[in-house]
Design a protein around this motif. Structure first.
Motif, PDB file in Angstrom:
ATOM      1  N   LYS A   1      56.100  -5.703  75.283  1.00  0.00           N
ATOM      2  CA  LYS A   1      56.587  -7.000  74.614  1.00  0.00           C
ATOM      3  C   LYS A   1      57.911  -7.327  74.932  1.00  0.00           C
ATOM      4  O   LYS A   1      58.019  -8.718  75.583  1.00  0.00           O
ATOM      5  CB  LYS A   1      56.623  -6.619  72.979  1.00  0.00           C
ATOM      6  N   ILE A   2      58.925  -6.703  75.000  1.00  0.00           N
ATOM      7  CA  ILE A   2      60.316  -7.129  75.456  1.00  0.00           C
ATOM      8  C   ILE A   2      60.258  -7.402  76.927  1.00  0.00           C
ATOM      9  O   ILE A   2      60.854  -8.407  77.634  1.00  0.00           O
ATOM     10  CB  ILE A   2      61.300  -6.103  75.142  1.00  0.00           C
ATOM     11  N   MET A   3      59.498  -6.461  77.751  1.00  0.00           N
ATOM     12  CA  MET A   3      59.519  -6.744  79.369  1.00  0.00           C
ATOM     13  C   MET A   3      58.845  -7.917  79.378  1.00  0.00           C
ATOM     14  O   MET A   3      59.152  -8.866  80.356  1.00  0.00           O
ATOM     15  CB  MET A   3      58.929  -5.612  79.981  1.00  0.00           C
ATOM     16  N   PHE A   4      57.492  -8.475  78.768  1.00  0.00           N
ATOM     17  CA  PHE A   4      57.046  -9.553  78.733  1.00  0.00           C
ATOM     18  C   PHE A   4      58.167 -10.708  78.475  1.00  0.00           C
ATOM     19  O   PHE A   4      58.044 -11.794  79.203  1.00  0.00           O
ATOM     20  CB  PHE A   4      55.899  -9.565  78.130  1.00  0.00           C
ATOM     21  N   LEU A   5      58.852 -10.552  77.390  1.00  0.00           N
ATOM     22  CA  LEU A   5      59.787 -11.749  77.150  1.00  0.00           C
ATOM     23  C   LEU A   5      60.677 -11.939  78.198  1.00  0.00           C
ATOM     24  O   LEU A   5      61.111 -13.020  78.704  1.00  0.00           O
ATOM     25  CB  LEU A   5      60.290 -11.176  75.829  1.00  0.00           C
ATOM     26  N   VAL A   6      61.211 -10.719  78.760  1.00  0.00           N
ATOM     27  CA  VAL A   6      62.213 -10.865  79.634  1.00  0.00           C
ATOM     28  C   VAL A   6      61.826 -11.500  80.942  1.00  0.00           C
ATOM     29  O   VAL A   6      62.292 -12.419  81.712  1.00  0.00           O
ATOM     30  CB  VAL A   6      62.856  -9.545  80.157  1.00  0.00           C
ATOM     31  N   MET A   7      60.562 -11.160  81.440  1.00  0.00           N
ATOM     32  CA  MET A   7      59.940 -11.681  82.459  1.00  0.00           C
ATOM     33  C   MET A   7      59.810 -13.225  82.194  1.00  0.00           C
ATOM     34  O   MET A   7      60.085 -13.935  83.040  1.00  0.00           O
ATOM     35  CB  MET A   7      58.553 -11.062  82.790  1.00  0.00           C
ATOM     36  N   PHE A   8      59.016 -13.483  81.323  1.00  0.00           N
ATOM     37  CA  PHE A   8      58.878 -15.026  81.073  1.00  0.00           C
ATOM     38  C   PHE A   8      59.753 -15.806  80.839  1.00  0.00           C
ATOM     39  O   PHE A   8      59.933 -16.878  81.319  1.00  0.00           O
ATOM     40  CB  PHE A   8      57.644 -14.975  79.593  1.00  0.00           C
ATOM     41  N   PHE A   9      60.894 -15.439  80.144  1.00  0.00           N
ATOM     42  CA  PHE A   9      62.279 -16.377  79.929  1.00  0.00           C
ATOM     43  C   PHE A   9      62.954 -16.327  81.146  1.00  0.00           C
ATOM     44  O   PHE A   9      63.559 -17.475  81.481  1.00  0.00           O
ATOM     45  CB  PHE A   9      63.010 -15.743  78.573  1.00  0.00           C
ATOM     46  N   GLY A  10      62.930 -15.442  81.868  1.00  0.00           N
ATOM     47  CA  GLY A  10      63.862 -15.020  83.074  1.00  0.00           C
ATOM     48  C   GLY A  10      63.118 -15.975  84.153  1.00  0.00           C
ATOM     49  O   GLY A  10      63.708 -16.937  84.942  1.00  0.00           O
ATOM     50  N   ALA A  11      61.815 -15.969  84.345  1.00  0.00           N
ATOM     51  CA  ALA A  11      61.212 -16.817  85.236  1.00  0.00           C
ATOM     52  C   ALA A  11      61.112 -18.315  84.837  1.00  0.00           C
ATOM     53  O   ALA A  11      61.395 -19.338  85.690  1.00  0.00           O
ATOM     54  CB  ALA A  11      59.706 -16.402  85.474  1.00  0.00           C
ATOM     55  N   ALA A  12      61.362 -18.562  83.641  1.00  0.00           N
ATOM     56  CA  ALA A  12      61.423 -20.181  83.002  1.00  0.00           C
ATOM     57  C   ALA A  12      62.613 -20.546  83.494  1.00  0.00           C
ATOM     58  O   ALA A  12      62.884 -21.648  83.674  1.00  0.00           O
ATOM     59  CB  ALA A  12      61.282 -20.094  81.478  1.00  0.00           C
ATOM     60  N   HIS A  13      63.598 -19.764  83.356  1.00  0.00           N
ATOM     61  CA  HIS A  13      65.189 -20.314  83.579  1.00  0.00           C
ATOM     62  C   HIS A  13      64.984 -20.467  85.153  1.00  0.00           C
ATOM     63  O   HIS A  13      65.778 -21.348  85.494  1.00  0.00           O
ATOM     64  CB  HIS A  13      66.058 -19.006  82.958  1.00  0.00           C
ATOM     65  N   GLY A  14      64.628 -19.506  85.776  1.00  0.00           N
ATOM     66  CA  GLY A  14      64.608 -19.580  87.404  1.00  0.00           C
ATOM     67  C   GLY A  14      63.914 -20.729  87.954  1.00  0.00           C
ATOM     68  O   GLY A  14      64.310 -21.339  88.871  1.00  0.00           O
TER      69      GLY A  14
END
Length: 859
Positions: free
Chosen positions: A835-848
């Motif tokens: 769950k947390i890795m998904f949030l990290v990847m999703f929000f990280g990619a959204a920012h980038g």
């Protein structure tokens, strides 16, 4: 950690430009939207895949000074080193292939040291050096017990062997004859709550009956127990002697093996029975680790499929399908090597380390994608050694900076107060170093060998054997076409970001929508941050279908009103016969009783009973000799206090203790507040006091988790900032990197609450990881933007997305695929990681890919 690395394959091949460019040719290149190459005397080393290349000035005009900051001190020497390394690997591929294989085989022998003994949950998942552990040592050294003579669960310093059975009635009350007939033959119609008296002995029933309806008051603060939906049956076993402890554990094991059969034989209809033992938590935790093993195979299959799809081409020369497969095996080798080395050294292997291979699998292939992309941009006319050398020089800073940031993010976890976090970070950080080492050696050798295959196939396509010439049209698409020898291989996704996504994102309407989405995102995240629960719920250490889960659910539903019974310990020798000292002590006990988490009617203190005894016997409690000489007689009348008074050989009371009953501490936040408030009262008391209960060992995590998380995040962020100054020393980049890290951390923490994830030692690991991902995603995009020579901010943003959009997206997808199989795990600790890795990847990619490119156009 992420492939937000700038893929060299997404930039234009740098070649020497002719001294003059014909106007028609220059116009044609601009029409095609391609970037011109920089002459050698103007070119600067590329960071990641390099910033957008500068255009040549019109013929006869002097080139304007480049707008890029030339302050990188590590980029040029690092690229030069990789240039030589690539040539060396290209010239000796078998040496660099077999060397890592032999190293893996050697280090892999460490896997035989995988632990077979039980994992100590207290040691791994409670804070190192917590106050409760020091308090426990004090209790163990100052207060003895004799279970055979008189057993009291509240007076034990650590958990003893026990079996607990919770009985819940399907009727209104467990005390109804129909329901109680299945439970016992005792008469409970005259019970008083929360204290019941039997033969002048007071029995505390708080925590033994739940879902109660109380009737009229009897003596004191007792009320008749009219109805009760649930009852707790506790069976304590001897644990003092080693022989007794072994027999007790054998009895508990037999109990667990046969309890369900006994329950089935009873055919209970009116009551529900759930059970738990002192061994259950440990046994179920060990069983949880076995549930994730089958998911390893699925994870590798998915990553191999993703790698094959990502690296496949429609011609037989450029196709890198088998290279990608071997690249995944190279990542697997790094896992074996890293874990084997740690086990050889003696670093303990804890269950949450089992999450590490899934993360490494998704992250490790990122370097492979970058290197393959760089190789695809080299010319087929060059030698294999030259092509690999050029590829290495382009990816040098990219894969190095991401490795450094990710490894630093993990190694900062070593400062954590939780051993499980320390060991996870050591294993994962070390394995990522092996990923990096094998990428530039073993995988580079695989690319070199495949490069030789390309040469063979290229020659055959030029002059195919007449016998097999018909196969040529099926080898390359369009039918029989020959690949561009100069490496003009633009991936369709790069063109999508340049021609569609980038222009759309930079429109006014799109920017307005993005700003609104970000405002909603940040407000929701901040709100969620205040809703996050702290601490690791012990039921989450077991799998979902474990028998302990319904036990804890029933306990929470019916027995949450009363918490642990807490010792209040006088830690030093005081003059108990001094009236002023007794008044000070009484004042402190009153403060405890007035606390919102304490039931003032259930306090038990030997000194209060002793004062009544002295008054009843006509003795003067203010005289030292009289006070001390009457203690023995008092204990004969009240043997329950025998182990609460520690009298030395010199007839001094060196320590003593009383007890208070906590209430309303079912939630983690209440446990934390109760613990801090009780310790605060003890610390501020004029008499030296200490509070303790064996449950405080686990409650301390609630007080330590936020402090640890903030400290680890600050250390990791500082490390990322230093790295950014060394490798991408641009003030604008540093600001945007800091902004992105803070924004993603807030987002992940806030949305943890919405996804029912607690802030505990497991999620703390992921928040530290989050920093490395946030750094990579934001640093590459913002640096490409500020380094662009495009005239407008919108074009700068489009160019940054053109160069980096696909690598960022590819990185996020590969990492999510690596951990997505954990979503199917039956255990909370593995699902939380997903769950947390998904949030990290999703929000990280959204920012980038969305927020940063848009926000950069505003400044």
């Amino acid at each position: 950690m992420i492939s937000s690395k700038v893929a060299p394959g997404e930039e234009e091949e740098q070649q020497e430009a002719p001294a003059e460019v014909a106007p028609a040719e220059e116009e044609l290149r601009e029409t095609e939207g391609q970037l011109e190459a920089v002459p050698p005397d103007e070119a600067s080393p590329s960071w990641a895949t390099g910033p957008p290349l500068e255009r040549l000035p019109p013929v006869g005009q002097e080139a304007p000074p480049p707008r890029r900051c030339h302050t990188d001190c590590l980029e040029a020497p690092l690229s030069s080193c990789f240039l030589r390394l690539g040539a060396l690997v290209g010239a000796n591929p078998w040496l660099f292939l077999l060397g890592p294989v032999l190293l893996t085989a050697s280090l892999g022998t460490g896997l035989i040291f995988l632990p077979k003994e039980k994992e100590n949950l207290e040691e791994q998942y409670t804070p190192i050096g917590s106050p409760a552990k020091a308090e426990r040592r004090f209790v163990q050294s100052h207060f003895s017990t004799n279970d055979s003579y008189r057993f009291s669960a509240s007076r034990t310093s650590s958990e003893t062997n026990f079996a607990s059975i919770l009985v819940v009635s399907h009727r209104d009350s467990l005390l109804e004859p129909e329901a109680f007939a299945e439970n016992s033959s005792l008469n409970l119609s005259e019970l008083t709550f929360p204290i019941h008296s039997v033969a002048d002995h007071l029995i505390h029933l708080a925590g033994f009956f739940g879902g109660n309806v109380l009737g009229y008051a009897t003596t004191g603060n007792r009320q008749r127990l009219v109805e009760s939906r649930a009852m707790r049956l506790l069976y304590y076993l001897k644990t003092e002697d080693p022989e007794d402890r072994e027999r007790s554990q054998a009895w508990l094991t037999h109990f667990l093996d046969h309890f369900n059969d006994m329950k089935s034989d009873l055919a209970l209809e009116d009551i529900e029975v759930v059970y738990f033992t002192s061994l259950s938590r440990q046994l179920e935790f060990e069983a949880t680790s076995k549930t994730v093993i089958p998911l390893f195979h699925l994870a590798y299959i998915l990553i191999i499929l993703f790698a094959v799809v990502s690296c496949s081409r429609l011609d037989c020369i450029r196709n890198k399908m088998w290279v990608a497969v071997f690249g995944v095996f190279s990542v697997a080798m790094s896992v074996v090597s890293g874990f084997g080395l740690m086990l050889h050294i003696g670093v303990p292997f804890v269950i949450i380390v089992a999450n590490s291979p899934f993360l490494i699998l998704g992250v490790g292939v990122d370097d492979m994608f970058i290197m393959i992309s760089a190789w695809q941009k080299t010319s087929l006319t060059e030698s294999v050694s030259e092509r690999l050398s050029n590829s290495y020089s382009k990816v040098a800073v990219s894969i190095t900076i991401t490795t450094i940031t990710n490894v630093l993010a993990f190694y900062t976890g070593i400062t954590s107060s939780f051993r499980s976090v320390q060991y996870f970070c050591i294993y994962t950080g070390t394995t990522l170093l092996f990923c990096y080492f094998y990428s530039i050696t073993c995988f580079g050798a695989i690319m070199a060998l495949d490069g030789k295959r390309e040469v063979v196939w290229s020659r055959w396509l030029e002059k195919p054997d007449q016998k097999y010439s018909s196969f040529k049209k099926f080898c390359c698409v369009p039918f029989g076409s020959f690949p561009d020898e100069h490496g003009d291989d633009n991936h369709p996704m790069n063109l999508f970001f340049r021609d569609y996504f980038g222009p759309f994102l930079t429109t006014s309407k799109a920017k307005f929508i993005v700003v609104l989405i970000y405002i909603f995102y940040i407000i929701s995240s901040i709100y969620g941050c205040f809703q996050v629960q702290e601490g690791l719920d012990l039921r989450n250490l077991a799998s979902d279908d474990s028998y302990i889960t319904p036990y804890f659910n029933v306990e929470e539903d019916y027995f949450s009103d009363y918490g642990p019974r807490v010792m209040v310990i006088v830690t030093e020798t005081v003059n108990y016969w001094d009236k002023d000292v007794r008044q000070k002590l009484d004042k402190c006990m009153t403060q405890f009783e007035q606390n919102e988490y304490v039931d003032k009617n259930l306090t038990e203190f030997w000194l209060e009973a002793y004062m009544q005894y002295m008054n009843n016997t006509g003795n003067n409690p203010n005289d030292k000799n009289t006070f001390m000489n009457n203690i023995a007689g008092f204990l004969n009348f009240f043997p329950v206090f025998t182990y609460d008074i520690n009298v030395s050989s010199s007839n001094e009371i060196t320590s003593s203790r009383g007890f208070i009953q906590t209430i309303d501490v079912s939630s983690s936040s209440n446990k934390k507040r109760m613990l801090l408030k009780l310790r605060g009262i003890a610390e501020n008391c004029e008499v030296p006091l200490m509070v303790y209960n064996q449950a405080f060992i686990y409650f301390d995590q609630y007080a330590a988790i936020i402090e640890n998380t903030v400290r680890n995040v600050m250390i990791a962020s500082t490390a990322m900032f230093i790295v950014s100054l060394l490798l991408i020393p641009h003030p604008v980049c540093s600001l945007w990197v800091t902004f992105a890290i803070a924004s993603v951390i807030v987002g992940v923490t806030g949305f943890m609450a919405f996804w029912n994830v607690n802030l505990d030692s497991i999620s703390m690991i992921n928040l530290v990881i989050c920093i490395g991902f946030s750094f990579d995603f934001s640093a590459h995009i913002s640096y490409a933007f500020v380094s662009s020579n495009e005239p407008s901010v919108n074009k700068k943003s489009i160019e940054a997305l053109y160069l980096l959009g696909y690598p960022v997206l590819q990185s996020a997808i590969s990492t999510i695929i690596g951990v997505c199989v954990l979503a199917a795990a039956k255990a909370y600790i593995f699902r939380t990681f997903f769950k947390i890795m998904f949030l990290v990847m999703f929000f990280g990619a959204a920012h980038g890919l969305i927020f940063i490119p848009v926000f950069l156009t505003f400044f």
